[in-house]
Design a protein around this motif. Structure first.
Motif, PDB file in Angstrom:
ATOM      1  N   ALA A  86       0.819  -1.216   0.000  1.00 12.28           N
ATOM      2  CA  ALA A  86       0.000   0.000   0.000  1.00 12.28           C
ATOM      3  C   ALA A  86       0.851   1.263   0.000  1.00 12.28           C
ATOM      4  O   ALA A  86       0.361   2.350  -0.265  1.00 12.28           O
ATOM      5  N   GLY A 129     -10.714 -12.061   2.406  1.00 14.00           N
ATOM      6  CA  GLY A 129     -10.722 -10.900   1.520  1.00 14.00           C
ATOM      7  C   GLY A 129      -9.717 -10.986   0.380  1.00 14.00           C
ATOM      8  O   GLY A 129      -9.675 -10.120  -0.469  1.00 14.00           O
ATOM      9  N   LYS A 173     -14.621  -9.998 -10.231  1.00 14.04           N
ATOM     10  CA  LYS A 173     -14.392  -8.576 -10.493  1.00 14.04           C
ATOM     11  C   LYS A 173     -14.360  -7.792  -9.186  1.00 14.04           C
ATOM     12  O   LYS A 173     -14.459  -6.566  -9.199  1.00 14.04           O
ATOM     13  N   GLY A 174     -14.285  -8.487  -8.067  1.00 16.51           N
ATOM     14  CA  GLY A 174     -14.169  -7.812  -6.776  1.00 16.51           C
ATOM     15  C   GLY A 174     -15.486  -7.307  -6.208  1.00 16.51           C
ATOM     16  O   GLY A 174     -15.502  -6.557  -5.245  1.00 16.51           O
ATOM     17  N   VAL A 175     -16.601  -7.693  -6.843  1.00 10.49           N
ATOM     18  CA  VAL A 175     -17.886  -7.215  -6.328  1.00 10.49           C
ATOM     19  C   VAL A 175     -18.791  -8.386  -5.959  1.00 10.49           C
ATOM     20  O   VAL A 175     -18.583  -9.511  -6.381  1.00 10.49           O
ATOM     21  N   ASN A 218     -14.723 -10.100   5.049  1.00 11.64           N
ATOM     22  CA  ASN A 218     -14.242  -9.076   5.958  1.00 11.64           C
ATOM     23  C   ASN A 218     -14.180  -9.553   7.402  1.00 11.64           C
ATOM     24  O   ASN A 218     -15.020 -10.335   7.846  1.00 11.64           O
ATOM     25  N   SER A 219     -13.203  -9.011   8.123  1.00 15.94           N
ATOM     26  CA  SER A 219     -13.098  -9.406   9.528  1.00 15.94           C
ATOM     27  C   SER A 219     -14.066  -8.565  10.381  1.00 15.94           C
ATOM     28  O   SER A 219     -14.417  -8.928  11.480  1.00 15.94           O
ATOM     29  N   ARG A 220     -14.470  -7.424   9.859  1.00 16.44           N
ATOM     30  CA  ARG A 220     -15.472  -6.621  10.566  1.00 16.44           C
ATOM     31  C   ARG A 220     -16.836  -7.155  10.150  1.00 16.44           C
ATOM     32  O   ARG A 220     -17.271  -6.994   9.012  1.00 16.44           O
ATOM     33  N   GLN A 256     -18.805  -3.415  -3.609  1.00 20.30           N
ATOM     34  CA  GLN A 256     -17.415  -3.844  -3.483  1.00 20.30           C
ATOM     35  C   GLN A 256     -17.360  -4.827  -2.316  1.00 20.30           C
ATOM     36  O   GLN A 256     -17.864  -4.531  -1.246  1.00 20.30           O
ATOM     37  N   ALA A 257     -16.712  -5.965  -2.535  1.00 20.72           N
ATOM     38  CA  ALA A 257     -16.701  -6.997  -1.493  1.00 20.72           C
ATOM     39  C   ALA A 257     -16.112  -6.494  -0.175  1.00 20.72           C
ATOM     40  O   ALA A 257     -16.489  -6.933   0.896  1.00 20.72           O
ATOM     41  N   GLY A 258     -15.175  -5.542  -0.264  1.00 20.57           N
ATOM     42  CA  GLY A 258     -14.523  -5.063   0.955  1.00 20.57           C
ATOM     43  C   GLY A 258     -15.204  -3.868   1.593  1.00 20.57           C
ATOM     44  O   GLY A 258     -14.783  -3.376   2.634  1.00 20.57           O
ATOM     45  N   ASN A 259     -16.269  -3.386   0.953  1.00 17.57           N
ATOM     46  CA  ASN A 259     -16.859  -2.136   1.404  1.00 17.57           C
ATOM     47  C   ASN A 259     -18.077  -2.358   2.308  1.00 17.57           C
ATOM     48  O   ASN A 259     -19.213  -2.187   1.906  1.00 17.57           O
ATOM     49  N   VAL A 260     -17.813  -2.722   3.545  1.00 17.81           N
ATOM     50  CA  VAL A 260     -18.882  -3.022   4.498  1.00 17.81           C
ATOM     51  C   VAL A 260     -19.706  -1.774   4.813  1.00 17.81           C
ATOM     52  O   VAL A 260     -20.926  -1.834   4.974  1.00 17.81           O
ATOM     53  N   THR A 261     -19.041  -0.629   4.878  1.00 15.20           N
ATOM     54  CA  THR A 261     -19.759   0.575   5.291  1.00 15.20           C
ATOM     55  C   THR A 261     -20.764   1.043   4.233  1.00 15.20           C
ATOM     56  O   THR A 261     -21.789   1.611   4.572  1.00 15.20           O
ATOM     57  N   GLU A 269     -13.429   0.751   5.965  1.00 16.45           N
ATOM     58  CA  GLU A 269     -13.979  -0.423   5.279  1.00 16.45           C
ATOM     59  C   GLU A 269     -12.964  -1.111   4.388  1.00 16.45           C
ATOM     60  O   GLU A 269     -13.155  -2.235   4.004  1.00 16.45           O
ATOM     61  N   ASP A 302      -9.632  -4.764   5.273  1.00 22.52           N
ATOM     62  CA  ASP A 302      -9.422  -6.165   4.928  1.00 22.52           C
ATOM     63  C   ASP A 302      -8.910  -6.318   3.504  1.00 22.52           C
ATOM     64  O   ASP A 302      -8.128  -7.196   3.206  1.00 22.52           O
ATOM     65  N   ASN A 303      -9.393  -5.437   2.667  1.00 25.19           N
ATOM     66  CA  ASN A 303      -8.986  -5.545   1.264  1.00 25.19           C
ATOM     67  C   ASN A 303      -7.963  -4.474   0.935  1.00 25.19           C
ATOM     68  O   ASN A 303      -7.987  -3.875  -0.110  1.00 25.19           O
ATOM     69  N   ALA A 348      -6.311   0.266  -1.796  1.00 23.74           N
ATOM     70  CA  ALA A 348      -5.339   1.300  -1.493  1.00 23.74           C
ATOM     71  C   ALA A 348      -5.192   2.358  -2.580  1.00 23.74           C
ATOM     72  O   ALA A 348      -5.121   3.536  -2.293  1.00 23.74           O
ATOM     73  N   HIS A 349      -5.167   1.928  -3.818  1.00 24.48           N
ATOM     74  CA  HIS A 349      -4.861   2.901  -4.869  1.00 24.48           C
ATOM     75  C   HIS A 349      -6.071   3.210  -5.733  1.00 24.48           C
ATOM     76  O   HIS A 349      -5.946   3.749  -6.800  1.00 24.48           O
ATOM     77  N   PRO A 404      -8.837  -5.714  -8.577  1.00 27.27           N
ATOM     78  CA  PRO A 404      -8.533  -7.094  -8.994  1.00 27.27           C
ATOM     79  C   PRO A 404      -8.655  -7.279 -10.505  1.00 27.27           C
ATOM     80  O   PRO A 404      -7.862  -7.996 -11.121  1.00 27.27           O
TER      81      PRO A 404
END
Lengths: 324, 196
Positions: free
Chosen positions: A41, A120, A252-254, A273-275, A294-299, B3, B6-7, B12-13, B22
């Motif tokens: 990152a 994730g 596709k990450g969704v 997600n861990s949350r 988005q799979a990572g976008n819990v909020t 949010e 985890d990913n 990040a970018h 991905p």
């Protein structure tokens, strides 16, 4: 032309190779993964250098096919014991000569690998035969590829298989008490604690059950078929092209919800997600929702619950609690 | 961006991005990396200072990747070479040491994108033979760690015991072996290799 560049590309490449080496050849903990993620990152240059190296290294997977056959073992044993520059040089010659005479025995010793993804995480594997397997979040897959067999076991999680068909070497995947035998195929296998789904996207495949308790032992799947096996039953449903494409959206990450209950949607998010999302109120658990996330976008999901469904959302440290 | 925790790697970018990370990564591996041999050739031919080449490549990749997050280019090859050309033009201008005609020359460089590319798909034995040749070019000790690690499937510790050298040394050899092997794979397309 100095000053124009930081001249750091080679340093970045070296660091990327050190990370990849650690992940591949040393013990790899959650802390290691977090440290790698932090490094990735830090800059896009890091991310790209790692991606490039990882993809290139995946191509060397084919080298495993050079494993000598049993008859060539003594050569290898000698090779192992040799040391030093001269020995290494000799070893190179011995190995090359060995390979020449061993010829097509290359593939006779099957090579075994275990591929995993963390929560994730997603990963694409290219096998020596050109087959491609995409692993979704939280997955463990074992493979054994040899001259006469191509075998995989989905220990847990979800994987998409795009298999290059070989008549003499069918690709079989074991999962729970079932076996999927590819007949030239693209298919998806998803293993939940109490439920197994096999969706056939292209080609044909056979699904066999090894469990004598199950009535129907074998089904032939054609595109659009989704076989669902639970503890005691095996059935085949038809899915529309749209449903299939929604099922594959993770590539596709969704994740796509289409008339999905809030409880199922929460469970789906929690895979990535861990949350964790907790539906605290049983009355709302059955409420249907639609949307692409988005799979990572819990909020974003929590926001939808609050703004669109008018539910109460409480953000806790490791949880998002949704109630009426 | 709680949010995204985890990913991390995915998020990040990608602020404000239109294409998922991905998907961009898969696209990059499939469409851009196979062009590396041709790209390096292009950079080497058109840039005097060879010690800048790797940084130029890094910069091209970063620009291409960033654009891809906004939308995947329809013609990846053309896009990669246009990006490389624009980068060289920028560099010439920034360096401010090359007469202005050089910029004009670069702008006239349309041919790069049309150069014949290497066969992108190389099948089974060809690829294996290519890999074997790459392996043979590693320094002996380095090569042996890769043989034991990649072909025999041993861990760093097991290799260290087999070869009787320190684990840290094995790690160093393996990392170098990975880099070298990958660089050889990317820098030579099997179809343009000299006959053996």
């Amino acid at each position: 032309m100095s000053g124009l560049f930081a001249n750091n590309a080679l340093d970045v490449e070296e660091q990327a190779s050190e990370w990849l080496e650690r992940r591949q050849f040393s013990s790899w903990t959650a802390q290691d993964k977090a440290a790698l993620d932090a490094w990735l990152a830090q800059s896009l240059a890091h991310e790209i250098a790692f991606l490039r190296l990882e993809a290139g290294w995946d191509r060397t997977e084919r080298l495993a096919a050079l494993r000598p056959s049993v008859s060539a073992r003594p050569v290898l044993a000698r090779l192992r014991n040799m040391r030093g520059r001269l020995a290494g040089f000799a070893a190179a010659i011995v190995l090359m000569a060995g390979l020449g005479s061993v010829g097509f025995h290359y593939l006779s010793a099957p090579s075994e690998h275990v591929f995993t993804t963390a929560l994730g995480e997603q990963r694409t594997i290219t096998l020596g035969d050109g087959s491609v397997i995409e692993l979704n979040t939280g997955t463990v897959l074992r493979t054994r590829i040899g001259r006469n067999e191509r075998y995989a076991e989905l220990v847990r999680g979800e994987a998409f298989f795009n298999i290059v068909h070989e008549g003499k070497r069918p690709f079989t995947v074991d999962v729970a008490k079932h076996r999927v035998i590819d007949l030239g195929t693209k298919f998806l296998i998803r293993k939940n604690p109490n439920r197994l789904e096999v969706a056939l996207i292209e080609g044909r495949a056979e699904l066999k059950s090894a469990d004598p308790e199950i009535q129907q032992h074998s089904v032939l799947l054609t595109p659009g078929d989704v076989a669902v096996a639970s503890v005691s039953s095996l059935s085949v449903e038809r899915a529309t092209a749209r449903e299939i494409s929604n099922t594959l959206a993770w590539q596709k990450g969704v994740i796509v919800f289409n008339n999905t209950t809030l409880a199922d949607a929460a469970a789906e998010f929690n895979r990535y997600n861990s949350r964790k999302i907790v539906i605290a109120d049983p009355d709302i658990a059955g409420q249907a929702i639609y949307g692409t996330f988005q799979a990572g976008n819990v909020t974003a999901f929590a926001r939808l619950a609050q703004d669109v469904l008018g539910l109460h959302v409480e953000n806790r440290d490791r949880q998002i609690v949704i109630s009426r | 961006m709680v949010e995204g925790m985890d990913n991390h790697r995915d998020m990040a970018h990608s602020q404000g991005a239109h294409v998922n990370a991905p998907e961009v990564r898969l696209w990059f591996v499939r469409e851009v990396l196979p062009l590396e041999a041709a790209l390096m050739q292009f950079l080497q031919h058109n840039w005097r200072n060879q010690s800048d080449i790797f940084d130029l490549r890094q910069e091209v990749y970063m620009r291409v990747y960033k654009s891809a997050l906004e939308g995947l280019p329809e013609r990846p090859r053309q896009f990669v070479f246009a990006t490389a050309r624009n980068l060289l033009i920028d560099c010439v201008r920034r360096a401010n040491i090359v007469p202005i005609e050089a910029v004009a020359d670069l702008e006239a460089l349309e041919t790069a994108a049309d150069m014949p590319g290497p066969d992108r798909v190389t099948q089974g034995r060809d690829e294996l033979r290519h890999l074997q040749a790459a392996l043979d070019r590693l320094p002996p000790q380095c090569r042996q760690t890769v043989v034991l690690g990649r072909i025999e499937g041993l861990s760093r510790r097991e290799i260290s015991e087999r070869m009787g050298i320190a684990e840290q040394t094995v790690a160093k050899y393996l990392a170098r072996g990975m880099r070298t092997l990958v660089n050889i794979l990317y820098s030579e397309a099997p179809s343009v290799r000299r006959p053996e």
